[in-house]
Motif scaffolding. Structure first.
Motif, PDB file in Angstrom:
ATOM      1  N   ASN A  46     -15.835  10.633  -4.365  1.00 47.11           N
ATOM      2  CA  ASN A  46     -15.743  10.540  -2.896  1.00 47.11           C
ATOM      3  C   ASN A  46     -14.476   9.844  -2.400  1.00 47.11           C
ATOM      4  O   ASN A  46     -14.061  10.058  -1.270  1.00 47.11           O
ATOM      5  CB  ASN A  46     -17.002   9.878  -2.297  1.00 47.11           C
ATOM      6  CG  ASN A  46     -17.239   8.466  -2.804  1.00 47.11           C
ATOM      7  OD1 ASN A  46     -16.686   8.061  -3.815  1.00 47.11           O
ATOM      8  ND2 ASN A  46     -18.067   7.721  -2.110  1.00 47.11           N
ATOM      9  N   VAL A  47     -13.862   8.996  -3.232  1.00 49.44           N
ATOM     10  CA  VAL A  47     -12.617   8.335  -2.794  1.00 49.44           C
ATOM     11  C   VAL A  47     -11.487   8.789  -3.714  1.00 49.44           C
ATOM     12  O   VAL A  47     -11.530   8.565  -4.932  1.00 49.44           O
ATOM     13  CB  VAL A  47     -12.749   6.796  -2.819  1.00 49.44           C
ATOM     14  CG1 VAL A  47     -11.467   6.145  -2.303  1.00 49.44           C
ATOM     15  CG2 VAL A  47     -13.937   6.351  -1.963  1.00 49.44           C
ATOM     16  N   ASN A  48     -10.491   9.452  -3.137  1.00 48.00           N
ATOM     17  CA  ASN A  48      -9.449  10.048  -3.982  1.00 48.00           C
ATOM     18  C   ASN A  48      -8.546   8.981  -4.606  1.00 48.00           C
ATOM     19  O   ASN A  48      -8.526   7.818  -4.171  1.00 48.00           O
ATOM     20  CB  ASN A  48      -8.651  11.094  -3.191  1.00 48.00           C
ATOM     21  CG  ASN A  48      -7.754  10.459  -2.166  1.00 48.00           C
ATOM     22  OD1 ASN A  48      -6.745   9.845  -2.519  1.00 48.00           O
ATOM     23  ND2 ASN A  48      -8.113  10.573  -0.900  1.00 48.00           N
ATOM     24  N   GLY A  49      -7.802   9.397  -5.629  1.00 49.02           N
ATOM     25  CA  GLY A  49      -7.035   8.447  -6.429  1.00 49.02           C
ATOM     26  C   GLY A  49      -5.949   7.724  -5.657  1.00 49.02           C
ATOM     27  O   GLY A  49      -5.718   6.521  -5.844  1.00 49.02           O
ATOM     28  N   LEU A  50      -5.263   8.450  -4.764  1.00 48.14           N
ATOM     29  CA  LEU A  50      -4.211   7.801  -3.976  1.00 48.14           C
ATOM     30  C   LEU A  50      -4.818   6.742  -3.072  1.00 48.14           C
ATOM     31  O   LEU A  50      -4.273   5.647  -2.910  1.00 48.14           O
ATOM     32  CB  LEU A  50      -3.495   8.838  -3.098  1.00 48.14           C
ATOM     33  CG  LEU A  50      -2.486   9.719  -3.816  1.00 48.14           C
ATOM     34  CD1 LEU A  50      -2.011  10.821  -2.881  1.00 48.14           C
ATOM     35  CD2 LEU A  50      -1.302   8.882  -4.299  1.00 48.14           C
ATOM     36  N   ALA A  51      -5.950   7.063  -2.488  1.00 46.75           N
ATOM     37  CA  ALA A  51      -6.619   6.119  -1.589  1.00 46.75           C
ATOM     38  C   ALA A  51      -7.055   4.876  -2.361  1.00 46.75           C
ATOM     39  O   ALA A  51      -6.879   3.747  -1.895  1.00 46.75           O
ATOM     40  CB  ALA A  51      -7.823   6.796  -0.931  1.00 46.75           C
ATOM     41  N   GLN A  52      -7.615   5.075  -3.547  1.00 44.64           N
ATOM     42  CA  GLN A  52      -8.036   3.911  -4.349  1.00 44.64           C
ATOM     43  C   GLN A  52      -6.840   3.023  -4.673  1.00 44.64           C
ATOM     44  O   GLN A  52      -6.906   1.786  -4.569  1.00 44.64           O
ATOM     45  CB  GLN A  52      -8.676   4.377  -5.667  1.00 44.64           C
ATOM     46  CG  GLN A  52     -10.035   5.034  -5.492  1.00 44.64           C
ATOM     47  CD  GLN A  52     -10.686   5.351  -6.839  1.00 44.64           C
ATOM     48  OE1 GLN A  52     -10.480   4.663  -7.834  1.00 44.64           O
ATOM     49  NE2 GLN A  52     -11.496   6.400  -6.869  1.00 44.64           N
ATOM     50  N   ALA A  53      -5.721   3.644  -5.074  1.00 46.15           N
ATOM     51  CA  ALA A  53      -4.543   2.860  -5.475  1.00 46.15           C
ATOM     52  C   ALA A  53      -3.964   2.107  -4.278  1.00 46.15           C
ATOM     53  O   ALA A  53      -3.631   0.915  -4.374  1.00 46.15           O
ATOM     54  CB  ALA A  53      -3.495   3.794  -6.088  1.00 46.15           C
ATOM     55  N   ALA A  54      -3.841   2.798  -3.143  1.00 48.81           N
ATOM     56  CA  ALA A  54      -3.245   2.152  -1.969  1.00 48.81           C
ATOM     57  C   ALA A  54      -4.138   1.025  -1.459  1.00 48.81           C
ATOM     58  O   ALA A  54      -3.647  -0.046  -1.067  1.00 48.81           O
ATOM     59  CB  ALA A  54      -3.011   3.178  -0.864  1.00 48.81           C
ATOM     60  N   ALA A  55      -5.449   1.238  -1.473  1.00 53.48           N
ATOM     61  CA  ALA A  55      -6.362   0.201  -0.974  1.00 53.48           C
ATOM     62  C   ALA A  55      -6.297  -1.025  -1.878  1.00 53.48           C
ATOM     63  O   ALA A  55      -6.243  -2.169  -1.389  1.00 53.48           O
ATOM     64  CB  ALA A  55      -7.790   0.748  -0.891  1.00 53.48           C
ATOM     65  N   ALA A  56      -6.281  -0.803  -3.197  1.00 54.69           N
ATOM     66  CA  ALA A  56      -6.205  -1.955  -4.115  1.00 54.69           C
ATOM     67  C   ALA A  56      -4.902  -2.707  -3.899  1.00 54.69           C
ATOM     68  O   ALA A  56      -4.879  -3.948  -3.863  1.00 54.69           O
ATOM     69  CB  ALA A  56      -6.333  -1.482  -5.563  1.00 54.69           C
ATOM     70  N   ALA A  57      -3.798  -1.973  -3.714  1.00 49.37           N
ATOM     71  CA  ALA A  57      -2.503  -2.633  -3.503  1.00 49.37           C
ATOM     72  C   ALA A  57      -2.487  -3.385  -2.167  1.00 49.37           C
ATOM     73  O   ALA A  57      -1.876  -4.460  -2.060  1.00 49.37           O
ATOM     74  CB  ALA A  57      -1.380  -1.595  -3.538  1.00 49.37           C
ATOM     75  N   ALA A 102       0.841  -1.202   0.000  1.00 46.24           N
ATOM     76  CA  ALA A 102       0.000   0.000   0.000  1.00 46.24           C
ATOM     77  C   ALA A 102       0.878   1.255   0.000  1.00 46.24           C
ATOM     78  O   ALA A 102       0.601   2.229  -0.718  1.00 46.24           O
ATOM     79  CB  ALA A 102      -0.918  -0.005   1.213  1.00 46.24           C
ATOM     80  N   LEU A 103       1.953   1.208   0.778  1.00 51.03           N
ATOM     81  CA  LEU A 103       2.851   2.374   0.815  1.00 51.03           C
ATOM     82  C   LEU A 103       3.532   2.579  -0.529  1.00 51.03           C
ATOM     83  O   LEU A 103       3.721   3.712  -0.979  1.00 51.03           O
ATOM     84  CB  LEU A 103       3.886   2.205   1.931  1.00 51.03           C
ATOM     85  CG  LEU A 103       3.311   2.266   3.344  1.00 51.03           C
ATOM     86  CD1 LEU A 103       4.406   2.004   4.380  1.00 51.03           C
ATOM     87  CD2 LEU A 103       2.647   3.617   3.605  1.00 51.03           C
ATOM     88  N   ALA A 104       3.878   1.470  -1.196  1.00 52.78           N
ATOM     89  CA  ALA A 104       4.529   1.590  -2.506  1.00 52.78           C
ATOM     90  C   ALA A 104       3.586   2.265  -3.499  1.00 52.78           C
ATOM     91  O   ALA A 104       4.018   3.042  -4.362  1.00 52.78           O
ATOM     92  CB  ALA A 104       4.942   0.206  -3.010  1.00 52.78           C
ATOM     93  N   ALA A 105       2.287   2.017  -3.366  1.00 52.58           N
ATOM     94  CA  ALA A 105       1.316   2.626  -4.288  1.00 52.58           C
ATOM     95  C   ALA A 105       1.206   4.135  -4.071  1.00 52.58           C
ATOM     96  O   ALA A 105       0.672   4.856  -4.915  1.00 52.58           O
ATOM     97  CB  ALA A 105      -0.052   1.964  -4.106  1.00 52.58           C
ATOM     98  N   LEU A 106       1.714   4.605  -2.928  1.00 50.81           N
ATOM     99  CA  LEU A 106       1.666   6.053  -2.648  1.00 50.81           C
ATOM    100  C   LEU A 106       2.961   6.752  -3.071  1.00 50.81           C
ATOM    101  O   LEU A 106       3.108   7.953  -2.901  1.00 50.81           O
ATOM    102  CB  LEU A 106       1.476   6.287  -1.145  1.00 50.81           C
ATOM    103  CG  LEU A 106       0.176   5.789  -0.533  1.00 50.81           C
ATOM    104  CD1 LEU A 106       0.222   5.910   0.984  1.00 50.81           C
ATOM    105  CD2 LEU A 106      -0.999   6.570  -1.086  1.00 50.81           C
ATOM    106  N   ALA A 163       0.497  11.991 -10.559  1.00 54.28           N
ATOM    107  CA  ALA A 163      -0.654  11.876 -11.458  1.00 54.28           C
ATOM    108  C   ALA A 163      -1.961  11.806 -10.667  1.00 54.28           C
ATOM    109  O   ALA A 163      -2.958  12.431 -11.037  1.00 54.28           O
ATOM    110  CB  ALA A 163      -0.502  10.626 -12.334  1.00 54.28           C
ATOM    111  N   ALA A 164      -1.923  11.076  -9.550  1.00 55.67           N
ATOM    112  CA  ALA A 164      -3.158  10.917  -8.774  1.00 55.67           C
ATOM    113  C   ALA A 164      -3.601  12.256  -8.182  1.00 55.67           C
ATOM    114  O   ALA A 164      -4.795  12.484  -7.979  1.00 55.67           O
ATOM    115  CB  ALA A 164      -2.960   9.886  -7.671  1.00 55.67           C
TER     116      ALA A 164
END
Ligand SMILES: Cc1ncc(COP(=O)(O)O)c(C=O)c1O
Length: 380
Positions: free
Chosen positions: A266-277, A54-58, A63-64
């Motif tokens: 409602n869910v920002n791009g960084l949050a979406q990426a980190a949660a998926a990771a 998750a941290l790596a996705a941040l 871009a996010a």
């Protein structure tokens, strides 16, 4: 006095009656005062922090931050659907599950209709009902001297409190602030007893801390009960509370109502990426559960030695009963003065208790030492 746009008499009655969120503590001041010595055990964040994935996705936020996020959250919804064996259209994302719990009352409980929950349940249920102008029905919890589940939900009493007019029944399993839980068989009985016109919302914010979490989840009952909604969060075991990601699963028709109500991005791009990771790292959740399972009995045993009872818990916190409100308040004040932030419980009608999150392993000695000192000092 002349009326103003914000005068209570001009506001929707439900809004006039609301109170702003009380965070309980000024955490910014605490952090400035105690720096890295601060022990934060007031908000039930996880023990181990976010997964490395998750941290790596941040790591590359450019871009996010620049572009609007995917308004449908497709990558994350698809990943959740794969992991839990759901249809992506049966999932809606929220800015934390808090947002979804609010939208559920807004969307399904017209003003004046009954919304049912347990007396010592998660506070947001009452807030969501009030914000919608619905009629909150707080059902007594199991008694404090119940041999198995003191102050836990009483599924039979909750089912009996629902009639054909009841729009929403909220249940947290396991529950905050008690830490108590009920078994899948009790939930199945409750679902069979509640009218099919009542939406049953099972809030599983702490589900990952239960043994056999997947087998025990209400997600498994979704194919059988169209009036069931399950909410989950990345704030607890996944350690992503600051990013604000939650989700709800249910019948696609019910999910479509929430889709209409939620804010488009409602869910920002960084949050979406980190949660998926984060979903890629099963091992991190297993390690988190193991850390909680190791820390829980240590904290409970120390409190017991100090004469402080705790409720059974399948969460990453314990509800500690100091027996008297002034004693709980004295301990809470003394802990704070020493740089330990625990959660006072007066707002839950449990003023004699404090809720103490299981600490990160490196913080455990400091927490235990502070408890020994403050509880002894507050004991007559
Ligand atoms: C039982 C329960 N449900 C839901 C939430 C909301 O979590 P979030 O909005 O961070 O997803 C919490 C947070 O403390 C909780 O304890």
């Amino acid at each position: 006095m002349a009326l103003q746009p914000w005068s209570d008499a001009r506001l929707p009655p439900a809004v006039a009656a609301l109170r702003a969120y009380d965070p309980g503590h000024d955490l910014v001041a605490f952090r400035a005062r105690f720096g890295s010595r601060l022990v934060e055990v007031g908000s039930n964040e996880n023990l181990l922090g976010p997964a490395p994935s998750a941290l790596a996705a941040l790591a590359d936020p450019g871009a996010a931050a620049w572009r609007y996020p995917d308004p449908r959250g497709s990558v994350l919804r698809d990943a959740l659907a794969r992991l839990h064996g759901l249809d992506p259209d049966a999932i809606v994302l929220g800015n934390g599950s808090h947002e979804l719990l609010m939208r559920i009352a807004q969307g399904f409980a017209p003003a004046g209709t009954p919304v049912v929950f347990s007396r010592h349940a998660f506070a947001v249920f009452a807030i969501a009902a009030a914000a919608a102008g619905a009629r909150a029905v707080a059902v007594p919890s199991l008694p404090a001297d119940h041999p198995a589940m003191p102050l836990g939900h009483d599924p039979e009493a909750l089912a009996s409190a629902c009639d054909a007019d009841t729009r929403v029944l909220y249940l947290a399993n396991p529950n905050n602030p008690t830490g108590t839980w009920f078994e899948p068989a009790a939930l199945a009985r409750l679902l069979a007893a509640v009218p099919s016109t009542t939406l049953v919302v099972v809030d599983e914010a702490y589900q990952e801390y239960q043994p056999d979490a997947a087998a025990r989840s209400a997600l498994r009952l979704l194919p059988r009960y169209r009036n069931l909604l399950v909410t989950r969060t990345f704030s607890k075991a996944y350690g992503l509370a600051g990013l604000r990601v939650g989700w709800a699963a249910g019948d696609p028709a019910a999910i479509a109502v929430l889709e209409r109500l939620r804010e488009s991005f409602n869910v920002n791009g960084l949050a979406q990426a980190a949660a998926a990771a984060a979903l890629d790292d099963d091992g991190h959740i297993a390690a988190e559960r193991a850390a909680a399972d190791a820390a829980r009995p240590v904290l409970a045993a120390l409190l017991a030695e100090l004469g402080v009872g705790t409720l059974p818990s399948r969460c990453n916190f314990l509800l500690a009963d100091f027996g008297a409100t002034d004693r709980a308040e004295a301990v809470e004040r003394a802990l704070g003065a020493g740089g330990v932030v625990a959660r006072p419980m007066a707002g839950y009608g449990l003023g004699r208790c404090l809720r103490i999150s299981l600490p990160p392993p490196a913080r455990q000695p400091a927490l235990l030492a502070a408890l020994v000192q403050t509880v002894r000092a507050a004991t007559p």
